[in-house]
Design a protein around this motif. Structure first.
Motif, PDB file in Angstrom:
ATOM      1  N   TRP A   1       0.838  -1.208   0.000  1.00 13.05           N
ATOM      2  CA  TRP A   1       0.000   0.000   0.000  1.00 13.05           C
ATOM      3  C   TRP A   1       0.865   1.247   0.000  1.00 13.05           C
ATOM      4  N   PHE A   2       1.836   1.284   0.890  1.00 11.44           N
ATOM      5  CA  PHE A   2       2.670   2.478   1.040  1.00 11.44           C
ATOM      6  C   PHE A   2       3.406   2.803  -0.254  1.00 11.44           C
ATOM      7  N   ASN A   3       3.962   1.787  -0.900  1.00  9.41           N
ATOM      8  CA  ASN A   3       4.779   2.024  -2.083  1.00  9.41           C
ATOM      9  C   ASN A   3       3.979   2.218  -3.354  1.00  9.41           C
ATOM     10  N   THR A   4       2.649   2.186  -3.228  1.00 11.16           N
ATOM     11  CA  THR A   4       1.802   2.562  -4.360  1.00 11.16           C
ATOM     12  C   THR A   4       1.088   3.896  -4.120  1.00 11.16           C
ATOM     13  N   GLN A   5       1.480   4.612  -3.087  1.00 14.20           N
ATOM     14  CA  GLN A   5       0.999   5.981  -2.873  1.00 14.20           C
ATOM     15  C   GLN A   5       1.902   6.906  -3.699  1.00 14.20           C
ATOM     16  N   VAL A   6       1.736   6.800  -5.021  1.00 16.22           N
ATOM     17  CA  VAL A   6       2.746   7.326  -5.939  1.00 16.22           C
ATOM     18  C   VAL A   6       2.905   8.846  -5.868  1.00 16.22           C
ATOM     19  N   ASP A   7       1.815   9.581  -5.754  1.00 16.70           N
ATOM     20  CA  ASP A   7       1.946  11.044  -5.723  1.00 16.70           C
ATOM     21  C   ASP A   7       2.614  11.516  -4.432  1.00 16.70           C
ATOM     22  N   ASP A   8       2.296  10.849  -3.317  1.00 15.59           N
ATOM     23  CA  ASP A   8       2.930  11.196  -2.048  1.00 15.59           C
ATOM     24  C   ASP A   8       4.431  10.936  -2.110  1.00 15.59           C
ATOM     25  N   LEU A   9       4.804   9.780  -2.661  1.00  9.73           N
ATOM     26  CA  LEU A   9       6.226   9.441  -2.744  1.00  9.73           C
ATOM     27  C   LEU A   9       6.945  10.338  -3.745  1.00  9.73           C
ATOM     28  N   ALA A  10       6.253  10.702  -4.814  1.00  4.86           N
ATOM     29  CA  ALA A  10       6.859  11.610  -5.789  1.00  4.86           C
ATOM     30  C   ALA A  10       7.131  12.971  -5.158  1.00  4.86           C
ATOM     31  N   SER A  11       6.276  13.389  -4.231  1.00  3.72           N
ATOM     32  CA  SER A  11       6.497  14.665  -3.551  1.00  3.72           C
ATOM     33  C   SER A  11       7.776  14.630  -2.734  1.00  3.72           C
ATOM     34  N   GLN A  12       8.238  13.410  -2.376  1.00  5.79           N
ATOM     35  CA  GLN A  12       9.483  13.236  -1.629  1.00  5.79           C
ATOM     36  C   GLN A  12      10.702  13.275  -2.552  1.00  5.79           C
ATOM     37  N   GLY A  13      10.456  13.478  -3.839  1.00  5.23           N
ATOM     38  CA  GLY A  13      11.543  13.518  -4.808  1.00  5.23           C
ATOM     39  C   GLY A  13      11.911  12.152  -5.356  1.00  5.23           C
ATOM     40  N   LEU A  14      11.078  11.149  -5.097  1.00  2.00           N
ATOM     41  CA  LEU A  14      11.376   9.793  -5.550  1.00  2.00           C
ATOM     42  C   LEU A  14      10.880   9.560  -6.968  1.00  2.00           C
ATOM     43  N   VAL A  15      11.625   8.735  -7.698  1.00  2.00           N
ATOM     44  CA  VAL A  15      11.158   8.195  -8.970  1.00  2.00           C
ATOM     45  C   VAL A  15      10.533   6.850  -8.619  1.00  2.00           C
ATOM     46  N   VAL A  16       9.224   6.831  -8.514  1.00  2.00           N
ATOM     47  CA  VAL A  16       8.548   5.680  -7.905  1.00  2.00           C
ATOM     48  C   VAL A  16       8.660   4.434  -8.762  1.00  2.00           C
ATOM     49  N   ALA A  17       8.725   3.290  -8.083  1.00  2.00           N
ATOM     50  CA  ALA A  17       8.830   2.010  -8.761  1.00  2.00           C
ATOM     51  C   ALA A  17       7.465   1.464  -9.160  1.00  2.00           C
ATOM     52  N   ALA A  18       6.397   1.938  -8.508  1.00  2.00           N
ATOM     53  CA  ALA A  18       5.050   1.451  -8.807  1.00  2.00           C
ATOM     54  C   ALA A  18       4.582   1.948 -10.167  1.00  2.00           C
ATOM     55  N   LYS A  19       3.767   1.123 -10.806  1.00  2.00           N
ATOM     56  CA  LYS A  19       3.190   1.500 -12.097  1.00  2.00           C
ATOM     57  C   LYS A  19       2.100   2.551 -11.893  1.00  2.00           C
ATOM     58  N   GLY A  20       1.768   3.231 -12.973  1.00  2.00           N
ATOM     59  CA  GLY A  20       0.681   4.205 -12.904  1.00  2.00           C
ATOM     60  C   GLY A  20       1.167   5.618 -13.149  1.00  2.00           C
ATOM     61  N   ASP A  21       0.229   6.470 -13.507  1.00  2.00           N
ATOM     62  CA  ASP A  21       0.557   7.864 -13.770  1.00  2.00           C
ATOM     63  C   ASP A  21       0.882   8.582 -12.463  1.00  2.00           C
ATOM     64  N   VAL A  22       1.917   9.402 -12.524  1.00  2.00           N
ATOM     65  CA  VAL A  22       2.350  10.162 -11.352  1.00  2.00           C
ATOM     66  C   VAL A  22       2.329  11.640 -11.722  1.00  2.00           C
ATOM     67  N   GLU A  23       1.806  12.432 -10.834  1.00  2.00           N
ATOM     68  CA  GLU A  23       1.731  13.870 -11.093  1.00  2.00           C
ATOM     69  C   GLU A  23       3.080  14.521 -10.822  1.00  2.00           C
ATOM     70  N   THR A  24       3.611  15.203 -11.830  1.00  2.00           N
ATOM     71  CA  THR A  24       4.878  15.912 -11.655  1.00  2.00           C
ATOM     72  C   THR A  24       4.662  17.095 -10.720  1.00  2.00           C
ATOM     73  N   PRO A  25       5.444  17.192  -9.642  1.00  2.00           N
ATOM     74  CA  PRO A  25       5.258  18.283  -8.674  1.00  2.00           C
ATOM     75  C   PRO A  25       5.465  19.651  -9.308  1.00  2.00           C
ATOM     76  N   GLU A  26       4.843  20.658  -8.723  1.00  2.00           N
ATOM     77  CA  GLU A  26       4.920  22.029  -9.242  1.00  2.00           C
ATOM     78  C   GLU A  26       6.359  22.497  -9.364  1.00  2.00           C
ATOM     79  N   LYS A  27       7.184  22.138  -8.390  1.00  2.00           N
ATOM     80  CA  LYS A  27       8.591  22.565  -8.419  1.00  2.00           C
ATOM     81  C   LYS A  27       9.284  22.072  -9.676  1.00  2.00           C
TER      82      LYS A  27
END
Length: 437
Positions: free
Chosen positions: A336-362
């Motif tokens: 569950w945790f590692n598929t919270q892709v937008d939250d993890l992307a906000s941490q600067g991670l290139v997530v391993a889970a599949k699915g669309d990820v929203e590119t942060p505003e920065k």
């Protein structure tokens, strides 16, 4: 990172044999996955090194959502403030003492040695339930032979960063091949610019990843022995490319984490960089508010001779530690945790889970509106599926010393890969593992 079908049960047997040789009898407190007696909630401890910086979704906030929805499986997340190597030492001490966490963040290159030392638990049956949620290359990073020790969290494929405005001014496009990058280097240098930086302090991971991108596999098993080949055709291509740039002074030779790299970025002399995908989270911070803000883009790594392929430079997963009393529940949270892709992307991670990820505003601002995470996701899919690490990979940091000598002219770039070969063989032998000569 990926582990291939060739790296199969034999390697697992070798690893288990090494555990006995080391005498590291890691205890297991029960693998049933059943809830604790009396219906009390299961408690899972998770030790991590996520940055939790300003503007990021805090790990504690993500975990709070899980805990609110899962009263029977409560998670306690603890941030480790310190270097990865220090966290590994803590884990080894705690697991041996029988009070380690259930889950811990571990780098892919660290996984094989941690498994050999008896610190990680094989949770293959549970992991396979969630395999389809992750990219194949990243998922394989959590394998050691037939064992699967957890789930992937983020990846670090090599990509190419470049200043599009500067490239356009020089009549250049993003390089597609090493020949393109060589030609671009000559054009840029004539104008007082560099489209690459040779970074000796990153040689271990950076150059091994380039060998992977060139199609090489460094570690396999032959019969009951390990086989090391760090000087293959791909490594030769990588060495020839960088040696040519160093000899012609057409690359910026500087430490990645020294002042020279950032200074060249800021003064506009460095306009391109072969780097890890995770650098997108901070690479351009020093350009905020300057005329160069928004000029940079990210592209796929140029073809190093193996087609559309990248190599792994970093990345980590969440492993189940030996002694975890509730591995099934731990893996349920892990997935569950590692598929919270937008939250993890906000941490600067290139997530391993599949699915669309929203590119942060920065990132949108710094990269001129480019959908950076979509580009990095493509790089993750392009990871070499045949590049496992081996126990003792950390000792290959000696490559950095040889790389510094190559910059000084007292060694060649090819010598860096010879150092990798010799060091890897010696390290495996030191660990008591058989090596094919």
């Amino acid at each position: 990172m990926a582990i291939t079908p060739r790296f199969t049960r034999t390697a697992a047997i070798v690893a288990v044999g090494a555990v006995s040789a080391f005498g590291l009898a890691a205890c297991s407190s029960g693998d049933s996955g059943e809830s604790s007696a009396g219906g009390d909630p299961v408690t899972i401890e998770y030790l991590h090194r996520l940055p939790d910086g300003e503007g990021m979704t805090p790990t504690s906030e993500i975990v709070e959502r899980w805990n609110a929805d899962h009263p029977d499986i409560q998670v306690k997340a603890t941030k480790f403030d310190g270097k990865s190597s220090d966290m590994i030492l803590k884990l080894e001490t705690d697991v041996k003492a029988g009070n380690g966490p259930c889950l811990a963040q571990t780098g892919y290159s660290e996984v094989p040695q941690l498994f050999v030392k008896g610190l990680l638990q094989d949770v293959a049956d549970e992991a396979k339930k969630y395999e389809d949620d992750f990219s194949a290359g990243a998922f394989s990073g959590m394998k050691v032979g037939d064992a699967i020790v957890g789930l992937p969290q983020d990846t670090g494929p090599l990509v190419y960063f470049y200043n599009e405005a500067e490239f356009t001014a020089l009549g250049l496009d993003a390089p597609k091949t090493l020949d393109d990058l060589t030609a671009d280097s000559a054009t840029a240098t004539a104008a007082g610019k560099y489209v690459t930086a040779f970074t000796p302090d990153e040689a271990q991971n950076w150059l091994s990843a380039q060998s992977a991108a060139a199609g090489d596999t460094w570690f396999t098993t032959a019969g009951d022995e390990w086989k090391v080949d760090a000087e293959g055709d791909g490594s030769e291509r990588v060495a020839a490319f960088w040696q040519g740039l160093l000899d012609s002074k057409q690359t910026l030779a500087t430490e990645r984490w020294g002042e020279g790299f950032t200074a060249a970025l800021n003064d506009g002399s460095l306009i391109g960089h072969v780097g890890a995908a995770w650098e997108a989270g901070f690479l351009l911070d020093s350009l905020d508010g300057t005329p160069a803000e928004g000029q940079w883009r990210v592209a796929q790594l140029p073809d190093f001779g193996a087609g559309a392929m990248s190599g792994p430079d970093g990345g980590s997963g969440v492993s189940v530690m030996k002694g975890c009393e509730h591995p099934a529940e731990a893996m349920e949270f892990n997935a569950w945790f590692n598929t919270q892709v937008d939250d993890l992307a906000s941490q600067g991670l290139v997530v391993a889970a599949k699915g669309d990820v929203e590119t942060p505003e920065k990132m949108l601002r710094q990269f001129g509106g480019q959908d950076v995470l979509a580009e990095l996701g493509t790089a993750t899919e392009n990871l070499n599926p045949d590049f496992p690490y081996a126990p003792g990979f950390s000792t290959l940091s000696k490559m950095n010393e040889t790389a510094a000598a190559a910059v000084a002219g007292t060694a060649t770039v090819a010598d860096i890969f010879t150092t990798a070969q010799d060091t890897a063989v010696a390290s495996l032998k030191d660990l008591g593992l058989p090596v094919a000569e």
